[in-house]
Design a protein around this motif. Structure first.
Motif, PDB file in Angstrom:
ATOM      1  N   GLU A   9       0.620  -1.105  -0.141  1.00 49.53           N
ATOM      2  CA  GLU A   9      -0.121  -0.137  -0.032  1.00 49.53           C
ATOM      3  C   GLU A   9       1.031   1.277  -0.135  1.00 49.53           C
ATOM      4  O   GLU A   9       0.617   2.131  -0.749  1.00 49.53           O
ATOM      5  N   ARG A 323     -12.083   5.536   4.469  1.00 48.11           N
ATOM      6  CA  ARG A 323     -12.944   5.395   5.497  1.00 48.11           C
ATOM      7  C   ARG A 323     -14.319   4.750   5.200  1.00 48.11           C
ATOM      8  O   ARG A 323     -14.930   4.174   6.186  1.00 48.11           O
ATOM      9  N   ALA A 324     -14.788   5.347   4.403  1.00 51.62           N
ATOM     10  CA  ALA A 324     -16.158   4.932   3.708  1.00 51.62           C
ATOM     11  C   ALA A 324     -16.139   3.473   3.583  1.00 51.62           C
ATOM     12  O   ALA A 324     -16.935   2.478   3.869  1.00 51.62           O
ATOM     13  N   LEU A 325     -14.919   2.839   3.151  1.00 54.27           N
ATOM     14  CA  LEU A 325     -14.954   1.362   2.952  1.00 54.27           C
ATOM     15  C   LEU A 325     -14.555   0.558   4.040  1.00 54.27           C
ATOM     16  O   LEU A 325     -14.479  -0.492   4.016  1.00 54.27           O
ATOM     17  N   GLY A 326     -14.359   1.219   5.289  1.00 53.68           N
ATOM     18  CA  GLY A 326     -14.264   0.541   6.311  1.00 53.68           C
ATOM     19  C   GLY A 326     -12.642   0.838   7.078  1.00 53.68           C
ATOM     20  O   GLY A 326     -12.300   0.031   7.971  1.00 53.68           O
ATOM     21  N   ALA A 327     -11.644   1.774   6.569  1.00 51.29           N
ATOM     22  CA  ALA A 327     -10.592   1.787   7.183  1.00 51.29           C
ATOM     23  C   ALA A 327     -10.776   2.714   8.751  1.00 51.29           C
ATOM     24  O   ALA A 327     -11.503   3.548   8.765  1.00 51.29           O
ATOM     25  N   SER A 328     -10.260   2.056   9.435  1.00 52.15           N
ATOM     26  CA  SER A 328     -10.399   2.719  10.973  1.00 52.15           C
ATOM     27  C   SER A 328      -9.394   3.753  10.997  1.00 52.15           C
ATOM     28  O   SER A 328      -8.495   3.693   9.982  1.00 52.15           O
ATOM     29  N   PRO A 329      -9.667   4.772  11.795  1.00 50.42           N
ATOM     30  CA  PRO A 329      -8.691   5.886  11.866  1.00 50.42           C
ATOM     31  C   PRO A 329      -7.367   5.257  12.140  1.00 50.42           C
ATOM     32  O   PRO A 329      -6.563   6.179  11.631  1.00 50.42           O
ATOM     33  N   THR A 331      -5.877   2.791  11.219  1.00 49.49           N
ATOM     34  CA  THR A 331      -5.336   2.168   9.977  1.00 49.49           C
ATOM     35  C   THR A 331      -4.601   3.363   9.172  1.00 49.49           C
ATOM     36  O   THR A 331      -3.748   3.320   8.599  1.00 49.49           O
TER      37      THR A 331
ATOM     38  N   ALA B  78     -16.292   2.544  11.574  1.00 49.92           N
ATOM     39  CA  ALA B  78     -15.595   2.078  10.215  1.00 49.92           C
ATOM     40  C   ALA B  78     -15.965   0.602  10.043  1.00 49.92           C
ATOM     41  O   ALA B  78     -16.024   0.096   8.878  1.00 49.92           O
ATOM     42  N   ARG B  79     -15.935  -0.091  11.280  1.00 56.29           N
ATOM     43  CA  ARG B  79     -16.292  -1.503  11.183  1.00 56.29           C
ATOM     44  C   ARG B  79     -17.594  -1.852  10.558  1.00 56.29           C
ATOM     45  O   ARG B  79     -17.766  -2.678   9.606  1.00 56.29           O
ATOM     46  N   ARG B  81     -19.613   0.095   8.860  1.00 54.60           N
ATOM     47  CA  ARG B  81     -19.493   0.293   7.389  1.00 54.60           C
ATOM     48  C   ARG B  81     -18.991  -0.486   6.425  1.00 54.60           C
ATOM     49  O   ARG B  81     -19.556  -1.041   5.535  1.00 54.60           O
ATOM     50  N   ASN B  82     -17.928  -1.167   7.004  1.00 53.11           N
ATOM     51  CA  ASN B  82     -17.186  -2.308   6.268  1.00 53.11           C
ATOM     52  C   ASN B  82     -17.948  -3.446   6.167  1.00 53.11           C
ATOM     53  O   ASN B  82     -18.142  -4.283   5.139  1.00 53.11           O
ATOM     54  N   PHE B  87     -20.830   1.489  -0.690  1.00 49.12           N
ATOM     55  CA  PHE B  87     -21.098   2.693  -1.231  1.00 49.12           C
ATOM     56  C   PHE B  87     -20.728   2.753  -2.551  1.00 49.12           C
ATOM     57  O   PHE B  87     -19.836   2.327  -3.121  1.00 49.12           O
ATOM     58  N   LEU B 106     -10.363  -3.632  -1.900  1.00 52.31           N
ATOM     59  CA  LEU B 106      -9.548  -2.874  -0.839  1.00 52.31           C
ATOM     60  C   LEU B 106     -10.835  -2.967   0.468  1.00 52.31           C
ATOM     61  O   LEU B 106     -10.072  -3.029   1.656  1.00 52.31           O
ATOM     62  N   PRO B 107     -11.981  -3.003   0.364  1.00 53.75           N
ATOM     63  CA  PRO B 107     -12.907  -3.227   1.410  1.00 53.75           C
ATOM     64  C   PRO B 107     -12.293  -4.718   1.933  1.00 53.75           C
ATOM     65  O   PRO B 107     -12.474  -4.740   3.295  1.00 53.75           O
ATOM     66  N   TYR B 109      -9.495  -5.562   2.173  1.00 51.56           N
ATOM     67  CA  TYR B 109      -8.116  -5.649   2.824  1.00 51.56           C
ATOM     68  C   TYR B 109      -8.283  -4.953   4.335  1.00 51.56           C
ATOM     69  O   TYR B 109      -7.623  -5.428   5.216  1.00 51.56           O
ATOM     70  N   TYR B 110      -9.379  -4.053   4.233  1.00 52.78           N
ATOM     71  CA  TYR B 110      -9.658  -3.561   5.853  1.00 52.78           C
ATOM     72  C   TYR B 110     -10.374  -4.893   6.643  1.00 52.78           C
ATOM     73  O   TYR B 110     -10.259  -4.413   7.723  1.00 52.78           O
TER      74      TYR B 110
END
Lengths: 419, 233
Positions: A9, A323-329, A331, B78-79, B81-82, B87, B106-107, B109-110
């Motif tokens: 990344e 962050r919308a896709l789920g990355a926590s702060p 991360t 965040a969790r 949302r994931n 979206f 990417l999602p 990955y998180y």
């Protein structure tokens, strides 16, 4: 931290803007280069100056006799006295922590008259009567044959070890030296060895024109008996000679009936004290080197921090998407911290390598043009490299801190709205 | 699937206060395809952002799949949302230095899924939106419609409970819009709950239910006869 995905990344992100990455890295590269070079130059200066001390064991002093300045026990002042060979044994026996005591006598000297003859050749050389320990205080390379030994001392053999300058003055090129005889002040000595000072600086010629003969032979041949001209005394490692020299003086005073407060009677030169003073100076110079280097490095770090802030700002939307896709702060923060850390360390490593290359060039040039006064072998030790790395890691984290925080400060909804 | 009761939201800008949502009540059941319509400033985007946990309501309750969404810290949000949401944005919001495949992955990955598994899943969803052979292209090498397909694949990748699409066809021409809607309808047919914010009537007609927002309140909420996008493509 050692997650392969995280790494790819980050490398992707750094690769996305190569020129900027390069320019940012350059600040740190330059900072660390200057830091390492400054330390190397300090070291070179130190090496150059301390080389003037020669190779002589630095924890040493030389002690000789001067006239007494106070009457004592019925003896008048201005009395001259000599150390005797017994004094050496007494010092060894009574003073703890003494490593070597070498009694010495000398014949000839600076601009002395010719005193050595071999066949039709003559020369003026310094002749020393010494004990075998002396080679441990004054390291020298034996080029052929051997140095003095205790059996020479006991048998009072008329043998000598001669320097390269003596060889040049008395022998033809290629001539066999070991086993020949030279005549010192009318007395024949057999040559058993030749030497060269291990690391001579400045006084090279004088050192090379030196002849060592056994101390006892010297006393007998040149009518000195058991008198000692002066002594070279070395203390054990870790205990400075400065701290025990007074005990030696007190012992000598009592053995030679000198007033205990008569400080003029015994002359000495404390090599260790001089050496400490110079070492102290260079310790300060090293600190200055670190300080200045760290300041230059700091401007590089600020550069990284600055660029990371811009990067974060530019990538606000991307960060919002992540962050919308789920990355926590964390991360996100971790990624930015790691990015700045990688940038710092990578450019720092390149800087260290570049500095090492510069040092190598300096050394190559020095080797070519010959010794320069007060400067020799600029170099840095491994511990400097590790210190520099440590500084890099800390500063990389510091550089990333502010941008990482600003990256997660904005709400994702606001970040996404930015075009 | 989604239950909203008496939702209020206002924005404060200096001394001005803008009351955007004035008590919204509505439910979405599993498998529905709902469009939220309204003119700009009607509060439809704000509603979607709250549903997407990108923003928080001032008062009112929001329950998503039995989970009360309230006072979340960013980490939990965040969790959620994931795990719960996918979206789809008007401007696609693909990460421009990542290939289509990596964008879709990417999602995952998180979620901490291994790279191998991630890529194989992502490949599956890219295939689903018909872009398997474009998987190693960068977003800049794709057309608008293709980008939105990649974005849809990305939204699907974590197998969320609800897809939230904010003007998914806003940046596309009519033909491409219908293609994208065809894809969305197809996904809905498989049982996925989808909310679409739009101001285009023809797009809204392709959903199963239209919620009309005006000045922060729902003025109309009715089921419609779904127009299949296939007939236009």
């Amino acid at each position: 931290m050692f997650n392969k995905d995280r790494w790819s990344e980050i490398l992707e992100a750094l690769n996305a803007n190569k020129i900027r990455t390069f320019l940012t890295a350059f600040g740190v590269f330059w900072g660390i280069t200057i830091l390492v070079l400054l330390l190397a130059l300090t070291n070179g200066l130190k090496n150059g100056v301390t080389a003037d001390f020669g190779d002589f064991a630095t924890n040493s002093m030389f002690m000789w006799t001067q006239g007494t300045s106070k009457p004592y026990k019925g003896l008048p002042k201005n009395r001259y006295f000599n150390y005797k060979i017994d004094d050496v044994a007494a010092i060894k026996a009574e003073i703890p922590n003494i490593k070597y005591v070498s009694p010495r006598n000398q014949l000839g000297g600076f601009r002395g008259a010719n005193n050595v003859i071999r066949g039709t050749k003559t020369g003026a050389f310094e002749i020393y009567g010494d004990y075998p320990e002396y080679i441990k205080q004054q390291p020298m390379d034996i080029l052929s044959g051997r140095f003095l030994s205790y059996s020479d001392i006991e048998a009072k053999r008329k043998i000598c070890v001669i320097g390269t300058g003596v060889v040049k003055g008395l022998y033809d090129v290629g001539e066999e030296i070991i086993g020949t005889y030279i005549k010192i002040n009318g007395v024949n000595f057999k040559v058993v060895g030749t030497f060269k000072m291990s690391n001579s600086q400045g006084d090279g010629e004088q050192d090379a024109s030196t002849i060592y003969i056994p101390f006892t032979t010297f006393g007998q041949a040149f009518n000195r008996g058991d008198r000692v001209g002066w002594m070279a005394i070395t203390a054990v490692d870790g205990i400075p000679i400065t701290s025990i020299k007074q005990q030696v003086f007190d012992l000598m005073k009592s053995r030679h009936k000198i007033h205990p407060e008569d400080d003029r009677a015994i002359g000495h030169f404390d090599l260790s004290e001089q050496f400490e003073r110079v070492s102290g100076l260079f310790a300060i110079l090293t600190i200055v080197g670190y300080f200045v280097g760290a300041l230059v490095l700091m401007s590089g770090i600020i550069g990284i921090s600055n660029i990371m802030l811009i990067v974060v700002k530019e990538r606000t939307k991307e960060i919002g998407v992540r962050r919308a896709l789920g990355a926590s702060p964390w991360t996100i923060k971790g990624q930015i911290l790691q990015e700045s850390l990688i940038l710092t360390i990578l450019s720092g490593m390149v800087g260290i390598s570049f500095a090492a290359f510069m040092i190598w060039i300096m050394n190559a040039v020095l080797d070519n043009v010959g010794p320069v006064e007060n400067f020799a072998n600029p170099s840095v030790g491994m511990q400097v490299v590790f210190t520099a790395l440590f500084i890099l890691v800390v500063s990389g984290l510091l550089a990333g801190m502010i941008p990482a925080n600003s990256a997660t400060k904005m709400k994702p909804v606001d970040a996404l709205r930015i075009e | 699937m989604i239950t909203i009761k008496d939702l209020h939201k206002s924005y404060h800008m200096g001394t001005n206060s803008l009351h955007v949502l004035k008590g919204i009540n509505f439910n979405v059941n599993e498998g529905e395809l709902v469009s939220i319509m309204g003119s700009s400033g009607s509060g439809k985007s704000t509603l979607l952002n709250i549903l997407g946990m990108l923003d928080e309501a001032d008062t009112g309750s929001y329950v998503l799949d039995g989970v009360q969404i309230k006072n979340l810290n960013e980490k939990i949000a965040a969790r959620y949302r994931n795990e719960f949401l996918g979206f789809i944005f008007q401007s696609f919001n693909l990460i421009n230095y990542k290939s289509a495949l990596d964008n879709v992955a990417l999602p995952l990955y998180y979620q901490g899924i291994s790279r191998k598994e991630r890529l194989s899943k992502a490949e599956h969803y890219l295939e689903k939106v018909g872009l398997a052979e474009w998987s190693h292209h960068l977003p800049s090498e794709l057309s608008g419609g293709q980008k939105q397909r990649v974005a849809i694949a990305r939204a699907l990748a974590s197998d969320p409970k609800v897809l939230l699409a904010d003007e998914p066809t806003g940046a596309l021409d009519t033909k491409t819009s219908y293609e994208v809607m065809e894809l969305i309808q197809g996904i809905n047919d498989e049982g996925k709950t989808i909310l679409v914010v739009t101001h285009e009537h023809d797009i809204a007609q392709m959903t199963k239910r239209i919620v009309n927002l005006k000045d922060g309140v729902i003025i109309d909420d009715s089921k419609v006869e779904q127009v299949r996008a296939t007939q236009y493509v």
